[in-house]
Design a protein around this motif. Structure first.
Motif, PDB file in Angstrom:
ATOM      1  N   LEU A 111       0.859  -1.633  -0.684  1.00 47.32           N
ATOM      2  CA  LEU A 111      -0.160  -0.223  -0.133  1.00 47.32           C
ATOM      3  C   LEU A 111       0.952   1.113  -0.129  1.00 47.32           C
ATOM      4  N   ILE A 112       0.149   2.032  -1.055  1.00 45.94           N
ATOM      5  CA  ILE A 112       1.299   3.297  -0.846  1.00 45.94           C
ATOM      6  C   ILE A 112       1.231   4.374  -0.064  1.00 45.94           C
ATOM      7  N   ALA A 113       1.898   5.302   0.560  1.00 42.46           N
ATOM      8  CA  ALA A 113       1.175   6.445   1.236  1.00 42.46           C
ATOM      9  C   ALA A 113       2.540   7.504   1.009  1.00 42.46           C
ATOM     10  N   PRO A 114       1.765   8.819   1.370  1.00 44.54           N
ATOM     11  CA  PRO A 114       2.221   9.580   1.190  1.00 44.54           C
ATOM     12  C   PRO A 114       3.058  10.347   2.771  1.00 44.54           C
ATOM     13  N   VAL A 115       4.085  10.766   3.145  1.00 46.82           N
ATOM     14  CA  VAL A 115       4.510  11.521   4.478  1.00 46.82           C
ATOM     15  C   VAL A 115       2.954  12.961   4.576  1.00 46.82           C
ATOM     16  N   PRO A 116       2.515  12.371   5.362  1.00 42.37           N
ATOM     17  CA  PRO A 116       1.229  14.114   6.154  1.00 42.37           C
ATOM     18  C   PRO A 116       1.725  15.650   5.835  1.00 42.37           C
ATOM     19  N   LEU A 117       1.051  16.438   5.732  1.00 41.97           N
ATOM     20  CA  LEU A 117       1.366  17.603   6.163  1.00 41.97           C
ATOM     21  C   LEU A 117       0.561  18.094   7.168  1.00 41.97           C
ATOM     22  N   HIS A 118       0.193  18.656   8.106  1.00 42.95           N
ATOM     23  CA  HIS A 118      -0.086  19.214   8.823  1.00 42.95           C
ATOM     24  C   HIS A 118      -1.404  20.140   8.352  1.00 42.95           C
ATOM     25  N   TRP A 119      -2.694  20.251   8.679  1.00 39.47           N
ATOM     26  CA  TRP A 119      -3.353  20.401   7.503  1.00 39.47           C
ATOM     27  C   TRP A 119      -3.447  22.551   6.965  1.00 39.47           C
ATOM     28  N   LEU A 120      -3.093  22.755   8.496  1.00 34.86           N
ATOM     29  CA  LEU A 120      -3.174  24.048   8.658  1.00 34.86           C
ATOM     30  C   LEU A 120      -1.664  24.389   7.092  1.00 34.86           C
ATOM     31  N   ARG A 122       0.229  -5.939   6.511  1.00 37.23           N
ATOM     32  CA  ARG A 122       0.675  -5.686   4.864  1.00 37.23           C
ATOM     33  C   ARG A 122       1.791  -4.679   4.931  1.00 37.23           C
ATOM     34  N   PRO A 123       2.560  -5.047   3.861  1.00 36.86           N
ATOM     35  CA  PRO A 123       3.791  -3.927   3.858  1.00 36.86           C
ATOM     36  C   PRO A 123       3.316  -2.510   3.123  1.00 36.86           C
ATOM     37  N   ILE A 124       3.944  -1.335   3.426  1.00 36.14           N
ATOM     38  CA  ILE A 124       3.630  -0.032   3.479  1.00 36.14           C
ATOM     39  C   ILE A 124       5.199   0.608   2.248  1.00 36.14           C
ATOM     40  N   LEU A 125       4.414   1.198   1.657  1.00 35.62           N
ATOM     41  CA  LEU A 125       5.568   2.032   0.864  1.00 35.62           C
ATOM     42  C   LEU A 125       5.509   3.732   0.912  1.00 35.62           C
ATOM     43  N   LEU A 126       6.279   4.298   2.046  1.00 36.49           N
ATOM     44  CA  LEU A 126       5.965   5.393   2.469  1.00 36.49           C
ATOM     45  C   LEU A 126       6.810   6.405   1.139  1.00 36.49           C
ATOM     46  N   CYS A 182       6.860   8.351  10.925  1.00 38.16           N
ATOM     47  CA  CYS A 182       6.032   7.280   9.889  1.00 38.16           C
ATOM     48  C   CYS A 182       5.672   6.241  10.404  1.00 38.16           C
ATOM     49  N   ALA A 183       7.146   5.621   9.873  1.00 43.81           N
ATOM     50  CA  ALA A 183       6.993   4.344   9.974  1.00 43.81           C
ATOM     51  C   ALA A 183       6.843   3.626  10.905  1.00 43.81           C
ATOM     52  N   GLU A 184       7.108   4.193  12.281  1.00 39.87           N
ATOM     53  CA  GLU A 184       6.977   3.610  13.503  1.00 39.87           C
ATOM     54  C   GLU A 184       5.373   3.700  13.680  1.00 39.87           C
ATOM     55  N   ALA A 185       4.327   4.689  13.100  1.00 39.23           N
ATOM     56  CA  ALA A 185       3.127   5.001  13.032  1.00 39.23           C
ATOM     57  C   ALA A 185       2.592   3.457  12.672  1.00 39.23           C
ATOM     58  N   CYS A 186       3.269   3.255  11.475  1.00 43.20           N
ATOM     59  CA  CYS A 186       2.742   2.106  10.435  1.00 43.20           C
ATOM     60  C   CYS A 186       3.205   0.775  11.119  1.00 43.20           C
ATOM     61  N   LEU A 187       4.301   0.722  11.636  1.00 46.17           N
ATOM     62  CA  LEU A 187       4.415  -0.418  12.383  1.00 46.17           C
ATOM     63  C   LEU A 187       3.377  -0.865  13.828  1.00 46.17           C
ATOM     64  N   VAL A 229      10.560   2.739   2.171  1.00 48.15           N
ATOM     65  CA  VAL A 229      10.880   4.121   2.149  1.00 48.15           C
ATOM     66  C   VAL A 229      11.115   4.127   0.452  1.00 48.15           C
ATOM     67  N   LEU A 230      10.486   5.308   0.255  1.00 52.77           N
ATOM     68  CA  LEU A 230      10.867   5.917  -1.212  1.00 52.77           C
ATOM     69  C   LEU A 230      10.612   7.527  -1.563  1.00 52.77           C
ATOM     70  N   VAL A 231      11.795   8.601  -1.464  1.00 49.49           N
ATOM     71  CA  VAL A 231      12.454   9.598  -2.048  1.00 49.49           C
ATOM     72  C   VAL A 231      12.394  10.217  -2.864  1.00 49.49           C
ATOM     73  N   LEU A 232      11.859  11.002  -3.523  1.00 47.68           N
ATOM     74  CA  LEU A 232      12.529  12.028  -4.575  1.00 47.68           C
ATOM     75  C   LEU A 232      14.152  12.035  -4.418  1.00 47.68           C
ATOM     76  N   THR A 233      13.784  12.840  -3.700  1.00 51.89           N
ATOM     77  CA  THR A 233      15.071  13.303  -3.399  1.00 51.89           C
ATOM     78  C   THR A 233      15.869  12.795  -1.482  1.00 51.89           C
ATOM     79  N   ARG A 234      17.807  12.723  -1.789  1.00 49.13           N
ATOM     80  CA  ARG A 234      18.071  12.614  -0.526  1.00 49.13           C
ATOM     81  C   ARG A 234      19.254  13.552  -0.450  1.00 49.13           C
ATOM     82  N   VAL A 235      19.155  14.057   0.980  1.00 47.35           N
ATOM     83  CA  VAL A 235      20.227  15.230   1.234  1.00 47.35           C
ATOM     84  C   VAL A 235      21.681  14.266   1.815  1.00 47.35           C
ATOM     85  N   ALA A 236      22.968  14.393   0.919  1.00 42.50           N
ATOM     86  CA  ALA A 236      23.780  13.808   1.068  1.00 42.50           C
ATOM     87  C   ALA A 236      25.044  14.540   2.016  1.00 42.50           C
ATOM     88  N   LYS A 237      25.709  13.898   2.495  1.00 47.19           N
ATOM     89  CA  LYS A 237      26.608  14.697   3.053  1.00 47.19           C
ATOM     90  C   LYS A 237      27.250  14.551   1.670  1.00 47.19           C
TER      91      LYS A 237
END
Ligand SMILES: [Zn+2]
Ligand SMILES: [Zn+2]
Length: 240
Positions: A121-130, A198-202, A216-221, A230-238
């Motif tokens: 199941l694919i799920a996004p990292v949420p934003l606060h409603w504000l 179920r496996p979750i893909l964040l 997010c992962a802890e809430a799912c587990l 987890v799958l991210v568009l970009t990774r901040v790397a040193k």
């Protein structure tokens, strides 16, 4: 003449990132492509950051993932958060460039293969409603939705809820980032049944310390997910 071809006569497709004309829709021109740090080769199995060396025999991890216990199983990133990739993320996040979600999902798909379980199941990292109200859209949900369409996997945009409007993560050190997220994210009460066993893909646009993804992962587990990737568009790397 096909409709698409007719449209191109009037509006030739433009590079996603500059005004150069390109031959296909949803593409980057050669220069922007070169300036976009797509990740390839050996990567950390936990966050997708590129690692020096050749393809290893088994999974390897970067120093960050060895130092911080990650609650999720595997992770991948499409690009490094710098140069043109940074520009694209800013445009998606703050520049109303919602059209970037579709090509970005294609870039995610290039690296996501090891994470695509057939019952995920694919799920996004949420934003606060504000913040959602201010920005009008959650860029991570746009990415997750576009990826779901490409993979035919189900997408649950409100699986996770950010019930505390955490202050920005920017300018915080690693410990501060983890503390700031403590207890801020929980599972939507009515979505719990979708997670059990179920496996979750964040999906998220940027991973820096990994604190948000960890929350997010802890809430799912905690709700009984079989595993979280987890799958991210970009990774901040040193830089190194
Ligand atoms: Zn360009
Ligand atoms: Zn890593």
């Amino acid at each position: 003449m096909r409709m698409q071809a007719a449209v191109h006569l009037v509006y030739p497709p433009q590079c996603l990132s500059c005004d150069a004309l390109v031959t296909t829709d949803f593409g980057l021109c050669a220069r922007c492509w070169r300036e976009t740090p797509f990740i390839a080769g050996l990567v950390c199995d936990c966050c997708g950051t590129p690692l020096p060396g050749e393809e290893a025999g088994g999974p390897v991890q970067c120093d960050d993932c060895l130092a911080i216990a990650r609650p999720w199983s595997r992770g991948r990133a499409a690009m490094l958060y710098k140069d043109n990739a940074r520009h694209l993320v800013m445009a998606l996040k703050h520049g109303d460039r919602l059209d970037l979600a579709r090509p970005a999902a294609g870039w995610l798909l290039r690296v996501a293969q090891p994470l695509l379980a057939p019952d995920a199941l694919i799920a996004p990292v949420p934003l606060h409603w504000l913040r959602l109200l201010k920005r009008r859209y959650n860029q991570s949900a746009l990415l997750a939705g576009a990826l779901a369409r490409l993979t035919d996997l189900p997408h649950c945009p409100d699986l996770l809820i950010r019930h505390r409007n955490t202050r920005s993560q920017e300018g915080r050190d690693r410990d501060g980032r983890f503390r700031n997220l403590d207890g801020a994210i929980r599972l939507h009460a009515r979505r719990r049944w979708q997670v059990e066993g179920r496996p979750i893909l964040l999906v998220d646009d940027v991973m820096t310390s990994g604190a948000t993804l960890a929350a997010c992962a802890e809430a799912c587990l905690a709700a009984g997910a079989a595993r979280v990737d987890v799958l991210v568009l970009t990774r901040v790397a040193k830089d190194g």
